[in-house]
Design an enzyme around this catalytic site. Structure first.
Site, PDB file in Angstrom:
ATOM      1  N   GLY A   1       0.723  -1.408   1.889  1.00  0.00           N
ATOM      2  CA  GLY A   1       0.759  -1.727   0.464  1.00  0.00           C
ATOM      3  C   GLY A   1       0.616  -3.220   0.229  1.00  0.00           C
ATOM      4  O   GLY A   1      -0.069  -3.661  -0.705  1.00  0.00           O
TER       5      GLY A   1
ATOM      6  N   ASN B   1      10.435  -1.274  -7.525  1.00  0.00           N
ATOM      7  CA  ASN B   1      11.131  -0.848  -6.313  1.00  0.00           C
ATOM      8  C   ASN B   1      12.635  -1.066  -6.387  1.00  0.00           C
ATOM      9  O   ASN B   1      13.407  -0.266  -5.861  1.00  0.00           O
ATOM     10  CB  ASN B   1      10.566  -1.585  -5.084  1.00  0.00           C
ATOM     11  CG  ASN B   1      10.391  -3.072  -5.330  1.00  0.00           C
ATOM     12  OD1 ASN B   1       9.690  -3.484  -6.256  1.00  0.00           O
ATOM     13  ND2 ASN B   1      11.031  -3.889  -4.520  1.00  0.00           N
TER      14      ASN B   1
ATOM     15  N   GLN C   1       5.504   2.261  -5.016  1.00  0.00           N
ATOM     16  CA  GLN C   1       6.698   3.095  -5.236  1.00  0.00           C
ATOM     17  C   GLN C   1       6.379   4.316  -6.088  1.00  0.00           C
ATOM     18  O   GLN C   1       6.966   5.384  -5.913  1.00  0.00           O
ATOM     19  CB  GLN C   1       7.806   2.297  -5.935  1.00  0.00           C
ATOM     20  CG  GLN C   1       8.496   1.286  -5.061  1.00  0.00           C
ATOM     21  CD  GLN C   1       9.352   1.911  -3.962  1.00  0.00           C
ATOM     22  OE1 GLN C   1       9.798   3.053  -4.055  1.00  0.00           O
ATOM     23  NE2 GLN C   1       9.573   1.159  -2.906  1.00  0.00           N
TER      24      GLN C   1
ATOM     25  N   GLY D   1       1.488   4.040   2.746  1.00  0.00           N
ATOM     26  CA  GLY D   1       1.753   5.356   3.327  1.00  0.00           C
ATOM     27  C   GLY D   1       3.220   5.697   3.506  1.00  0.00           C
ATOM     28  O   GLY D   1       3.625   6.840   3.315  1.00  0.00           O
ATOM     29  N   HIS D   2       4.051   4.679   3.844  1.00  0.00           N
ATOM     30  CA  HIS D   2       5.376   5.055   4.346  1.00  0.00           C
ATOM     31  C   HIS D   2       6.400   5.346   3.260  1.00  0.00           C
ATOM     32  O   HIS D   2       7.516   5.739   3.556  1.00  0.00           O
ATOM     33  CB  HIS D   2       5.892   3.985   5.329  1.00  0.00           C
ATOM     34  CG  HIS D   2       6.260   2.675   4.716  1.00  0.00           C
ATOM     35  ND1 HIS D   2       7.557   2.285   4.529  1.00  0.00           N
ATOM     36  CD2 HIS D   2       5.501   1.648   4.262  1.00  0.00           C
ATOM     37  CE1 HIS D   2       7.591   1.072   3.998  1.00  0.00           C
ATOM     38  NE2 HIS D   2       6.350   0.671   3.826  1.00  0.00           N
TER      39      HIS D   2
ATOM     40  N   THR E   1     -11.771  -2.428  12.914  1.00  0.00           N
ATOM     41  CA  THR E   1     -11.879  -1.019  13.280  1.00  0.00           C
ATOM     42  C   THR E   1     -10.766  -0.236  12.590  1.00  0.00           C
ATOM     43  O   THR E   1      -9.594  -0.579  12.726  1.00  0.00           O
ATOM     44  CB  THR E   1     -11.771  -0.871  14.821  1.00  0.00           C
ATOM     45  OG1 THR E   1     -12.790  -1.685  15.398  1.00  0.00           O
ATOM     46  CG2 THR E   1     -11.949   0.570  15.249  1.00  0.00           C
TER      47      THR E   1
ATOM     48  N   CYS F   1      13.509  -6.355   1.367  1.00  0.00           N
ATOM     49  CA  CYS F   1      13.033  -7.678   1.750  1.00  0.00           C
ATOM     50  C   CYS F   1      14.049  -8.756   1.374  1.00  0.00           C
ATOM     51  O   CYS F   1      14.001  -9.855   1.872  1.00  0.00           O
ATOM     52  CB  CYS F   1      11.711  -7.996   1.050  1.00  0.00           C
ATOM     53  SG  CYS F   1      10.622  -6.606   0.961  1.00  0.00           S
TER      54      CYS F   1
END
Ligand code: PLP
Length: 386
Positions: A69, A152, A180, A201-202, A238, A326
């Site tokens: 993100g 968040n 979020q 993704g997480h 890649t 954070c």
């Protein structure tokens, strides 16, 4: 451990892990290679892109896979700011102080090192961005506007459409950080009217270290990284095939199961909010009581050291957060607490409790049994230490 910090991260769904598994070894080719093994990996990425596009309601060519993100926010802001300055001379970035550090610190760097200016949008006491201040601040000198979809730290949801319309009328690209929001809210880009939208993704039971940026066709971006031509030249390197497959699977599951996940977490969240406000003195809800993420409860307790409270909770077997992960360890109230106007002795005592699809009513009950006593203890200890 009872995990009540789903806004920090979520466990990978076993179905996501299964979908990823072949791409670590069995299908390991480089998607850029012309032979069959490479083309199978390439096909997996293009399938993933189609899945993400179908959830966003956009064209596959408008989806750029990134590493997280944070990277999506960086690419959106840096890319749009640089391109707009090049094309039209616009140098002002418009955003709000309640944004995630992935946006705020990027904007600060663009100001400090790259000659941009910033216009700060007003937010109300629930942390909602004021469309009136957007109307006042956004003009043809604006390079890019960034307003988060859901916050968040305090769970507040912004209504993006109005701000999107202002940006549209003035020809300014509009970015939203939906990292979020995507777990619980519709991210159909045309409903929100955004030009750029960040995902990670997480937060939705996908793997860490993968994300995506939606880039509306025609929105110009200067890539932040240079290299090969992958991801339409916007994100060279890649691609991480298994993680991209996992991310798309997780996003599709979040989309398909949205209603049932909301129906599960919302009553539990309401129970948390109702009980905390009733059982604990000098406690208030932070963020909007109505327009908030269905899994998100956040509070401020007067005269409590939030980090101490987290430590006491941890010792009792509960994982929660004080504001954003954070910020943990920072003895000052977070920017968000300041932006919503909380005095220091309230802002230091913030607690975020975020639920998920695997949270059980028994876990919530045992948390609510233990919390009032721990807040009192933290309050006493904070008083003694003062
Ligand atoms: N934006 C918001 C609103 C977030 O909550 C987070 C994660 O905490 C991020 C961006 C960063 O996402 P990532 O951890 O995928 O870099």
């Amino acid at each position: 451990m009872i995990y009540l910090d789903y806004a920090a991260t979520t466990p990978c769904d076993p179905r996501v892990i299964e979908a990823m598994r072949p791409y670590f070894a069995a299908v390991f080719g480089n998607p850029s290679s012309v032979y069959a093994a490479g083309q199978r990996a390439e096909a997996a990425i293009e399938d993933a892109r189609e899945i993400v596009a179908s959830v966003l309601g956009c064209q596959p060519a408008e989806v750029v896979f990134t590493s997280c993100g944070t990277e999506s926010d960086n690419l959106a802001l840096r890319g749009a700011a640089m391109a707009r300055r090049l094309n039209s001379g616009a140098t002002r970035i418009v955003t709000a102080r309640v944004e995630h550090p992935a946006v705020i610190t990027t904007v600060e760097q663009l100001v400090e090192y790259y000659g941009f200016e910033v216009g700060w949008l007003e937010v109300d006491s629930a942390g909602r961005v004021s469309p009136e201040s957007a109307s006042r601040l956004i003009d043809e000198k604006t390079a890019v506007v960034s307003v988060m979809y859901a916050n968040n730290e305090i769970g507040t949801i912004n209504t993006l459409r109005e701000i999107a319309a202002i940006c549209g009328r003035r020809g300014v690209p509009f970015h939203t950080d939906a990292v979020q929001a995507a777990a619980y809210l519709s991210v159909r880009v045309d409903d929100q009217g955004v030009d750029l939208l960040s995902l990670g993704g997480h937060k939705l039971h996908g793997p860490k270290g993968v994300g995506a940026l939606y880039v509306r066709k025609g929105t110009e971006l200067v890539p932040s990284m240079t290299g090969g031509g992958q991801e339409f030249g916007l994100r060279p390197g890649t691609p991480n095939v298994p993680y991209i497959v996992g991310f798309a699977t997780a996003l599709r599951l979040a989309h398909d199961e949205r209603e049932q996940r909301i129906a599960h977490v919302r009553p539990l969240r309401d129970q948390v909010i109702g009980t905390v406000l009733e059982a604990i003195a000098d406690a208030r809800l932070t963020g909007s009581p109505v327009l908030r993420l269905p899994n998100h409860a956040s509070f401020a307790f007067q005269g409590v050291d939030g980090n101490l409270l987290l430590t006491l909770l941890d010792a009792a077997g509960f994982a929660c957060s004080s504001g954003s992960a954070c910020k943990t360890g920072n003895p000052e109230p977070s920017e968000v607490m300041r932006a919503i106007g909380l005095p220091r002795d309230w802002g230091l005592g913030s607690l975020r409790v975020t639920l998920g699809k695997d949270t059980t009513p028994a876990e919530v009950s045992s948390f609510l049994e233990i919390l009032p006593g721990l807040v009192e203890r933290a309050r006493e200890l904070s008083r003694l230490a003062a």
